[in-house]
Design a protein around this motif. Structure first.
Motif, short mmCIF file in Angstrom:
data_model
loop_
_atom_site.label_atom_id
_atom_site.label_comp_id
_atom_site.label_asym_id
_atom_site.label_seq_id
_atom_site.Cartn_x
_atom_site.Cartn_y
_atom_site.Cartn_z
N SER A 6 0.83 -1.21 0.00
CA SER A 6 0.00 0.00 0.00
C SER A 6 0.86 1.26 0.00
CB SER A 6 -0.94 0.01 1.20
OG SER A 6 -0.19 -0.02 2.41
N ASP A 7 2.04 1.22 0.66
CA ASP A 7 2.93 2.38 0.66
C ASP A 7 3.52 2.60 -0.72
OD1 ASP A 7 2.55 3.00 3.30
OD2 ASP A 7 4.33 1.92 4.01
N THR A 9 2.19 1.78 -3.56
CA THR A 9 1.09 2.28 -4.38
C THR A 9 0.91 3.77 -4.15
OG1 THR A 9 0.01 0.14 -4.30
CG2 THR A 9 -1.35 2.02 -4.93
N LYS A 10 1.03 4.23 -2.91
CA LYS A 10 0.87 5.64 -2.60
C LYS A 10 2.00 6.48 -3.20
CE LYS A 10 -1.60 4.88 1.70
NZ LYS A 10 -1.51 4.99 3.16
N PRO A 13 2.09 8.11 -7.60
CA PRO A 13 1.84 9.44 -8.19
C PRO A 13 3.09 10.32 -8.22
CG PRO A 13 0.08 8.88 -6.69
CD PRO A 13 1.15 7.83 -6.52
N ASN A 80 -4.89 14.85 -7.29
CA ASN A 80 -4.54 13.57 -6.70
C ASN A 80 -3.66 13.86 -5.50
OD1 ASN A 80 -4.08 10.88 -6.21
ND2 ASN A 80 -2.53 10.66 -7.79
N ALA A 82 -1.42 12.02 -2.49
CA ALA A 82 -0.82 10.78 -2.00
C ALA A 82 -0.02 11.11 -0.74
CB ALA A 82 0.08 10.17 -3.05
N THR A 83 -0.17 10.28 0.28
CA THR A 83 0.52 10.49 1.55
C THR A 83 1.17 9.19 2.00
OG1 THR A 83 -1.13 12.13 2.18
CG2 THR A 83 0.23 11.26 3.94
N VAL A 84 2.44 9.31 2.43
CA VAL A 84 3.17 8.15 2.95
C VAL A 84 3.79 8.56 4.28
CG1 VAL A 84 5.11 6.59 2.58
CG2 VAL A 84 3.70 7.28 0.66
N THR A 101 3.82 14.15 1.54
CA THR A 101 2.56 14.38 0.84
C THR A 101 2.87 14.89 -0.55
OG1 THR A 101 1.47 14.95 2.92
CG2 THR A 101 0.36 15.62 0.90
#
Length: 166
Positions: A6-7, A9-10, A13, A80, A82-84, A101
């Motif tokens: 999941s990380d 994938t984030k 972008p 879009n 995205a945050t990790v 972010t």
């Protein structure tokens, strides 16, 4: 360090935004946050996409405001977000939960975009715009006129045995 799927994938972008080329850095700022900090990114008519990257402590709030003052939200059709989050070792030896972010806006409005941070601790902000190939070529041409590359040595310096670079 192993990342969860999941990380990864984030992070996609960010990689896609960088890989699509013709990105021009608009602003870059870093420092120590103590309360509220605002960074302005001027966007002109040549921008096809705006990419804002913010790294800060996880507890801090991050908002990107459009020129009309409206905050960019996750559900916006042109954006879009995205945050990790990750643990980073601090200079004192402990670990700090940080957050990266990435906010991407397609066809951004012309004007001053504001990146707002609230909280405390170290931060880094950058904003880049994707331009058309024509606008990027024009920018490169203007830069070349202001800072021309010397392809041949200057005759005065060459006569003294120099390389022509001054």
């Amino acid at each position: 360090m192993t990342r969860a799927a999941s990380d990864v994938t984030k992070l996609l972008p960010l990689f896609l935004a960088q890989a699509r080329g013709n990105l021009t850095r608009i602003i870059s700022s870093q420092g120590t946050l103590a309360g509220v900090e605002s960074v302005t990114a001027p966007v002109d008519s040549t921008a096809q996409r705006l990419v804002v990257v913010v790294n800060t402590a996880a507890a801090n709030a991050v908002a990107v405001r459009r020129p009309n003052g409206v905050v960019v939200a996750a559900g916006d059709p042109d954006a879009n977000i995205a945050t990790v989050q990750d643990f980073v070792q601090s200079p004192s030896g402990g670990f700090i939960l940080t957050r990266g972010t990435v906010v991407t806006i397609n066809a951004p409005a012309i004007g001053a975009w504001r990146i707002e941070l609230t909280g405390g601790g170290a931060f880094a902000v950058s904003a880049s715009a994707k331009q058309s190939a024509r606008a990027a070529a024009l920018r490169d041409c203007r830069t070349e006129r202001r800072h021309p590359r010397r392809l041949l040595p200057d005759r005065r310096t060459a006569a003294r045995g120099g390389d022509g670079d001054g």
